[in-house]
Design a protein around this motif. Structure first.
Motif, PDB file in Angstrom:
ATOM      1  N   TYR A 206      39.017 -18.523  58.786  1.00  0.00           N
ATOM      2  CA  TYR A 206      39.208 -18.933  57.390  1.00  0.00           C
ATOM      3  C   TYR A 206      38.019 -19.754  56.911  1.00  0.00           C
ATOM      4  O   TYR A 206      37.398 -19.441  55.885  1.00  0.00           O
ATOM      5  N   TYR A 207      37.666 -20.779  57.665  1.00  0.00           N
ATOM      6  CA  TYR A 207      36.554 -21.642  57.255  1.00  0.00           C
ATOM      7  C   TYR A 207      35.199 -20.977  57.502  1.00  0.00           C
ATOM      8  O   TYR A 207      34.236 -21.232  56.769  1.00  0.00           O
ATOM      9  N   PHE A 208      35.138 -20.118  58.512  1.00  0.00           N
ATOM     10  CA  PHE A 208      33.906 -19.371  58.785  1.00  0.00           C
ATOM     11  C   PHE A 208      33.568 -18.469  57.596  1.00  0.00           C
ATOM     12  O   PHE A 208      32.406 -18.365  57.185  1.00  0.00           O
TER      13      PHE A 208
ATOM     14  N   PHE B 277      29.880  -7.947  57.754  1.00  0.00           N
ATOM     15  CA  PHE B 277      30.586  -9.168  57.368  1.00  0.00           C
ATOM     16  C   PHE B 277      30.320  -9.388  55.884  1.00  0.00           C
ATOM     17  O   PHE B 277      29.510 -10.210  55.485  1.00  0.00           O
ATOM     18  N   ASN B 278      31.023  -8.618  55.062  1.00  0.00           N
ATOM     19  CA  ASN B 278      30.718  -8.576  53.633  1.00  0.00           C
ATOM     20  C   ASN B 278      31.897  -8.916  52.734  1.00  0.00           C
ATOM     21  O   ASN B 278      31.837  -8.714  51.523  1.00  0.00           O
ATOM     22  N   GLU B 279      32.988  -9.418  53.308  1.00  0.00           N
ATOM     23  CA  GLU B 279      34.116  -9.867  52.509  1.00  0.00           C
ATOM     24  C   GLU B 279      34.833 -11.009  53.222  1.00  0.00           C
ATOM     25  O   GLU B 279      34.687 -11.200  54.428  1.00  0.00           O
ATOM     26  N   TYR B 280      35.594 -11.763  52.462  1.00  0.00           N
ATOM     27  CA  TYR B 280      36.226 -12.970  52.988  1.00  0.00           C
ATOM     28  C   TYR B 280      37.108 -12.699  54.208  1.00  0.00           C
ATOM     29  O   TYR B 280      37.010 -13.391  55.229  1.00  0.00           O
ATOM     30  N   PHE B 281      37.958 -11.696  54.126  1.00  0.00           N
ATOM     31  CA  PHE B 281      38.929 -11.486  55.199  1.00  0.00           C
ATOM     32  C   PHE B 281      38.261 -11.079  56.508  1.00  0.00           C
ATOM     33  O   PHE B 281      38.855 -11.232  57.580  1.00  0.00           O
ATOM     34  N   ASP B 282      37.039 -10.591  56.433  1.00  0.00           N
ATOM     35  CA  ASP B 282      36.310 -10.241  57.662  1.00  0.00           C
ATOM     36  C   ASP B 282      36.186 -11.448  58.588  1.00  0.00           C
ATOM     37  O   ASP B 282      36.162 -11.307  59.817  1.00  0.00           O
ATOM     38  N   GLY B 283      36.098 -12.645  58.010  1.00  0.00           N
ATOM     39  CA  GLY B 283      35.987 -13.846  58.828  1.00  0.00           C
ATOM     40  C   GLY B 283      37.166 -14.011  59.755  1.00  0.00           C
ATOM     41  O   GLY B 283      37.017 -14.311  60.952  1.00  0.00           O
ATOM     42  N   ILE B 284      38.364 -13.789  59.232  1.00  0.00           N
ATOM     43  CA  ILE B 284      39.568 -13.903  60.054  1.00  0.00           C
ATOM     44  C   ILE B 284      39.634 -12.772  61.075  1.00  0.00           C
ATOM     45  O   ILE B 284      39.982 -12.991  62.243  1.00  0.00           O
TER      46      ILE B 284
ATOM     47  N   GLU C 122      43.578 -12.364  49.197  1.00  0.00           N
ATOM     48  CA  GLU C 122      43.423 -12.485  47.742  1.00  0.00           C
ATOM     49  C   GLU C 122      41.951 -12.582  47.351  1.00  0.00           C
ATOM     50  O   GLU C 122      41.504 -11.938  46.388  1.00  0.00           O
ATOM     51  N   LEU C 123      41.196 -13.393  48.095  1.00  0.00           N
ATOM     52  CA  LEU C 123      39.780 -13.550  47.783  1.00  0.00           C
ATOM     53  C   LEU C 123      39.010 -12.247  48.012  1.00  0.00           C
ATOM     54  O   LEU C 123      38.094 -11.921  47.260  1.00  0.00           O
ATOM     55  N   SER C 124      39.379 -11.506  49.055  1.00  0.00           N
ATOM     56  CA  SER C 124      38.728 -10.222  49.311  1.00  0.00           C
ATOM     57  C   SER C 124      39.029  -9.221  48.201  1.00  0.00           C
ATOM     58  O   SER C 124      38.147  -8.467  47.767  1.00  0.00           O
TER      59      SER C 124
ATOM     60  N   ARG D 202      49.633 -18.413  55.416  1.00  0.00           N
ATOM     61  CA  ARG D 202      49.096 -18.765  54.090  1.00  0.00           C
ATOM     62  C   ARG D 202      47.603 -18.517  54.016  1.00  0.00           C
ATOM     63  O   ARG D 202      47.089 -18.032  52.995  1.00  0.00           O
ATOM     64  N   ARG D 203      46.865 -18.826  55.080  1.00  0.00           N
ATOM     65  CA  ARG D 203      45.412 -18.625  55.063  1.00  0.00           C
ATOM     66  C   ARG D 203      45.053 -17.138  55.097  1.00  0.00           C
ATOM     67  O   ARG D 203      44.078 -16.709  54.485  1.00  0.00           O
ATOM     68  N   ILE D 204      45.849 -16.353  55.815  1.00  0.00           N
ATOM     69  CA  ILE D 204      45.641 -14.905  55.808  1.00  0.00           C
ATOM     70  C   ILE D 204      45.812 -14.356  54.392  1.00  0.00           C
ATOM     71  O   ILE D 204      44.975 -13.594  53.898  1.00  0.00           O
ATOM     72  N   ARG D 205      46.872 -14.769  53.743  1.00  0.00           N
ATOM     73  CA  ARG D 205      47.128 -14.283  52.383  1.00  0.00           C
ATOM     74  C   ARG D 205      46.053 -14.763  51.411  1.00  0.00           C
ATOM     75  O   ARG D 205      45.644 -14.022  50.504  1.00  0.00           O
ATOM     76  N   ARG D 206      45.583 -15.998  51.613  1.00  0.00           N
ATOM     77  CA  ARG D 206      44.550 -16.533  50.720  1.00  0.00           C
ATOM     78  C   ARG D 206      43.258 -15.731  50.821  1.00  0.00           C
ATOM     79  O   ARG D 206      42.654 -15.375  49.803  1.00  0.00           O
TER      80      ARG D 206
END
Length: 255
Positions: free
Chosen positions: A156-158, A97-104, A231-233, A224-228
């Motif tokens: 997303y929030y996780f 769990f080392n990048e933002y999109f992993d949360g989703i 982008e952060l990842s 939108r949250r998936i795309r966000r």
């Protein structure tokens, strides 16, 4: 157990799991971790059933209140809380769990594991084959995608909680509260419409129209949250790639 019915219950779960897996562009998660998250979602059903049994004892008998209470408290609160607990246990401290999109990704696999077990139960427990088909199709179109989107919201929030230590408490609360409120609204609109019965067709029709609008809004929010987080990842990876190489990486010092 009819193979067609099982396929009807499981196929939408597998399709959405594949969809979110494909959206992980930076670094794919290992199959073992995804399987663990999925199985934890299956386990969460058992925990949720226990909570729902207790909470159902306090269900009010007034139709409008009954549907709202069942949607928000019995279903939304217990199910999303159990999913968040197993998600935290399964992946929070994992090095994967080392990048933002992993949360989703992980939250969706937990949510889809939950949806898969729930879906099989609803489909196979009907009184007739036609009823099972009807329930299976309806849940494939509504309930399973609903759980998927609740997973997107939770993930997303996780992820923000994981990578924003200064606001960790705030985001962890949102990782529960936001999907719980959306889940509660989703279920309540349908439950209240069904509970009102005959004689109020205008109100029932209005609730169903409101549900359709709400469902469309959920999909827009989820995309939108998936795309966000994608982008952060990507930004996260670019920052890591720009770091200077350590010449002593991999070198062992011996005393």
């Amino acid at each position: 157990m009819n193979t067609i019915l099982i396929a009807l219950a499981v196929l939408p779960v597998l399709i959405l799991a594949y969809v979110v897996y494909r959206q992980d562009k930076v670094e794919k998660e290992p199959f073992g971790k995804l399987l663990k998250a999925f199985l934890m979602g299956c386990l969460a059903v058992v925990l949720a059933i226990g909570m729902e049994e207790v909470l159902s004892e306090f269900t009010p008998q007034v139709p409008l209140l009954r549907g709202t209470y069942t949607g928000f408290i019995v279903a939304g609160c217990s199910e999303e809380l159990c999913k968040l607990l197993v998600l935290y246990w399964a992946v929070w401290k994992s090095k994967e769990f080392n990048e933002y999109f992993d949360g989703i990704v992980y939250a969706c696999f937990v949510s889809l594991g939950f949806a898969g077990v729930e879906n099989i139960g609803y489909v196979v427990m009907q009184d007739s084959y036609i009823d099972s088909l009807s329930v299976g199709v309806t849940r494939a179109v509504l309930s399973v995608p609903g759980h998927f989107l609740f997973g997107v919201m939770m993930g997303y929030y996780f992820a923000l909680a994981k990578f924003t230590p200064s606001k960790r408490k705030e985001y962890m609360i949102k990782a529960f509260a936001v999907p719980m409120l959306w889940h509660g609204t989703f279920d309540s609109l349908l439950m209240v419409a069904e509970d009102l019965g005959e004689g109020v067709e205008l109100v029932t029709g209005g609730l169903l129209i409101l549900f359709i609008v709400f469902d469309i809004k959920m999909w827009k929010w989820g995309v939108r949250r998936i795309r966000r987080l994608q982008e952060l990842s990507n930004k996260q990876k670019d920052e890591q790639d720009s770091l200077p190489l350590n010449p002593f990486d991999g070198f062992k010092w011996y005393v």
